[in-house]
Design a protein around this motif. Structure first.
Motif, PDB file in Angstrom:
ATOM      1  N   ALA A  36       0.848  -1.189   0.000  1.00 38.81           N
ATOM      2  CA  ALA A  36       0.000   0.000   0.000  1.00 38.81           C
ATOM      3  C   ALA A  36       0.883   1.237   0.000  1.00 38.81           C
ATOM      4  O   ALA A  36       1.903   1.291   0.686  1.00 38.81           O
ATOM      5  CB  ALA A  36      -0.912  -0.007   1.226  1.00 38.81           C
ATOM      6  N   GLU A  37       0.475   2.208  -0.774  1.00 37.17           N
ATOM      7  CA  GLU A  37       1.195   3.477  -0.802  1.00 37.17           C
ATOM      8  C   GLU A  37       0.502   4.465   0.128  1.00 37.17           C
ATOM      9  O   GLU A  37      -0.647   4.280   0.507  1.00 37.17           O
ATOM     10  CB  GLU A  37       1.227   4.042  -2.229  1.00 37.17           C
ATOM     11  N   ASP A  40      -3.415   5.216   0.371  1.00 34.46           N
ATOM     12  CA  ASP A  40      -4.249   4.122  -0.137  1.00 34.46           C
ATOM     13  C   ASP A  40      -5.265   3.701   0.932  1.00 34.46           C
ATOM     14  O   ASP A  40      -4.953   3.608   2.111  1.00 34.46           O
ATOM     15  CB  ASP A  40      -3.386   2.902  -0.496  1.00 34.46           C
ATOM     16  N   GLU A  55      -7.066   4.542   5.764  1.00 36.77           N
ATOM     17  CA  GLU A  55      -5.915   4.593   4.866  1.00 36.77           C
ATOM     18  C   GLU A  55      -4.612   4.399   5.630  1.00 36.77           C
ATOM     19  O   GLU A  55      -4.577   4.497   6.855  1.00 36.77           O
ATOM     20  CB  GLU A  55      -5.885   5.941   4.154  1.00 36.77           C
TER      21      GLU A  55
END
Lengths: 387, 94
Positions: A36-37, A40, A55
């Motif tokens: 995950a960035e 995200d 997130e």
């Protein structure tokens, strides 16, 4: 010297609201091994008021999911094990919990109620509504059918918990608003200042812009108004921040809370971050997206981060003016009445103009009427300049 | 992508369905066809734009800003759509 360090860390249940004590992950968007960035969305968390998409704040890989779907998890407790890029953060907070200026102030509006016994072992068969109803009514696992999906109606048919009406989300939302307003009125010495703002030229420009556009590209008046309010707040730092303890703490950015009414009743107040940096086109895009997701019950964690100032808008069909109640720990609330065609005076002549009654509800501990008047003047100024 | 020979009745049906799509809490069959939908169905400016967009999506007809008054009532909107589809409307150039 750029070595990519990695460390194992824990992704924790975030606080999605000042009075949240626990939440339940009802859906994962990632699985073990997923990357995950920053920003995200990785899961949906159910709170008593809403389902919120949460997130990550740093790039990471999800190694292990630590909780079951529907399992109650206290705020701050780990819900996943992750591997994070980068050196350890100086603070003790984990990846899912960035430093917040108002964390120390989060009021305890209610204490966590005693939880009824968990109702089931096989949660994946239960719908979210079924889980909630089962909890509220203290349904026993043994009372549940052994096979098939369990819906809210299944729980209601069991007749456990008596004739208590279903405590739905909108009741919880209204209660939360009621508590917040009660607290605000009791604690904050409110004053109100109003001003009539001439919207005629701004709306004429808006109509011209819209005249060449297909419906889904058009702007609503609120987009222009909110952009102007945000810029005016940037010009008036004393209204943009929080009352903490015994003093005012200014916010570094104008994070504008906008009061949105839900069609099924009640309001939700998502935050538009850095709202003063948006022109009216960008504001419209943000609003369109927010309204759509708010009504669909799909707000995100970043949507409900603390605002530094809020605004409430009567829209086209509401009343002439609204004198609001501040959302603590903020120190101001801008109220916008419905634009109305009224007699105005220009160059000594009485002419029809589109006028809006704007108000500022202010916390008199943080600032006074002159500051509020200045804010209103700046709103008028920015409206002349929009976009 | 316009429908051939749209009737008033089918336009009314389409409009009521579209209202329910953007405002699922509204029983569109209960809306008087000559009442202002913004008032009766409590559609704010964003809802109304969403309604116009939905109709555009489904019929290919875009209602220019200058003609939106025609769309304030279900009957008016249906008349407008019939005219535009059958090539009798102004369909002001954009």
């Amino acid at each position: 010297m750029t070595t990519l360090e990695q460390r194992s860390d824990l992704f924790r249940m975030p606080a999605l609201g000042a009075d949240m004590t626990e939440g339940r992950v009802v859906e994962w968007y990632v699985g073990p091994g997923a990357r995950a960035e920053r920003g995200d969305l990785v899961a949906v968390v159910e709170t008593d008021k809403a389902d919120i998409e949460i997130e990550v704040f740093e790039p990471c890989v999800f190694d292990q999911l630590l909780v079951q779907l529907g399992e109650a998890v206290a705020v701050g407790e780990p819900i996943a094990r992750i591997t994070v890029d980068g050196p350890p953060r100086p603070s003790t907070s984990s990846v899912g919990d960035p430093a917040e200026p108002v964390v120390a102030v989060t009021p305890t509006l209610t204490t966590a109620p005693a939880r009824p016994p968990d109702a089931t072992t096989s949660r994946s068969r239960m719908t979210p509504r079924a889980r909630r109803l089962a909890r509220e009514r203290g349904v026993d696992v043994d009372d549940l059918p052994r096979e098939g999906a369990i819906t809210g109606d299944t729980i209601l048919r069991l007749g456990v918990g008596g004739d208590r009406p279903e405590r739905d989300r909108s009741s919880n939302l209204r209660d939360a608003v009621a508590r917040l307003m009660e607290r605000s009125w009791a604690e904050i010495p409110h004053y109100h200042v109003t001003s009539t703002i001439d919207l005629t030229d701004a709306m004429r420009r808006l109509d011209e812009t819209n005249s060449s556009r297909s419906a889904h590209d058009r702007l609503v008046p609120a987009a222009i108004l909110y952009a102007a309010v945000a810029r005016a707040a940037a010009d008036t730092p004393q209204v943009n921040g929080w009352w903490q303890g015994h003093s005012f703490v200014p916010s570094e950015s104008v994070d504008l809370g906008v009061v949105l009414s839900l069609r099924t009743g009640g309001v939700v107040v998502p935050t538009i971050p850095a709202a003063d940096r948006l022109d009216s086109e960008e504001m419209m895009a943000v609003l369109r997206d927010l309204v759509e997701r708010a009504r669909r019950g799909r707000l995100r964690e970043r949507d409900i981060r603390p605002a530094s100032l809020s605004t409430t808008n009567m829209g086209e069909r509401g009343a002439g003016a609204v004198l609001g109640i501040i959302h603590p720990p903020q120190v101001a609330l801008v109220g916008l009445g419905s634009p109305q065609l009224r007699p105005g005076v220009i160059g000594g002549d009485v002419v029809p103009r589109l006028l809006v009654e704007a108000s500022v509800a202010g916390d008199h501990r943080a600032h006074d009427g002159l500051v509020a008047a200045r804010l209103l003047k700046r709103i008028a100024h920015h409206l002349e300049d929009m976009p | 992508m316009t429908e051939p020979a749209v009737t008033h009745a089918s336009a009314v049906e389409l409009i009521r369905e579209s209202i329910e799509r953007i405002a699922p809490d509204v029983d569109a069959s209960a809306l008087p066809s000559d009442a202002d939908v913004r008032v009766e169905a409590e559609l704010d400016s964003m809802d109304f734009i969403a309604l116009l967009s939905t109709i555009t999506e489904r019929t290919g007809i875009d209602v220019p800003e200058s003609e939106v008054a025609a769309a304030h009532t279900i009957d008016g909107f249906a008349d407008y759509l019939v005219k535009r589809t059958n090539g009798l409307g102004t369909g002001a150039s954009t």
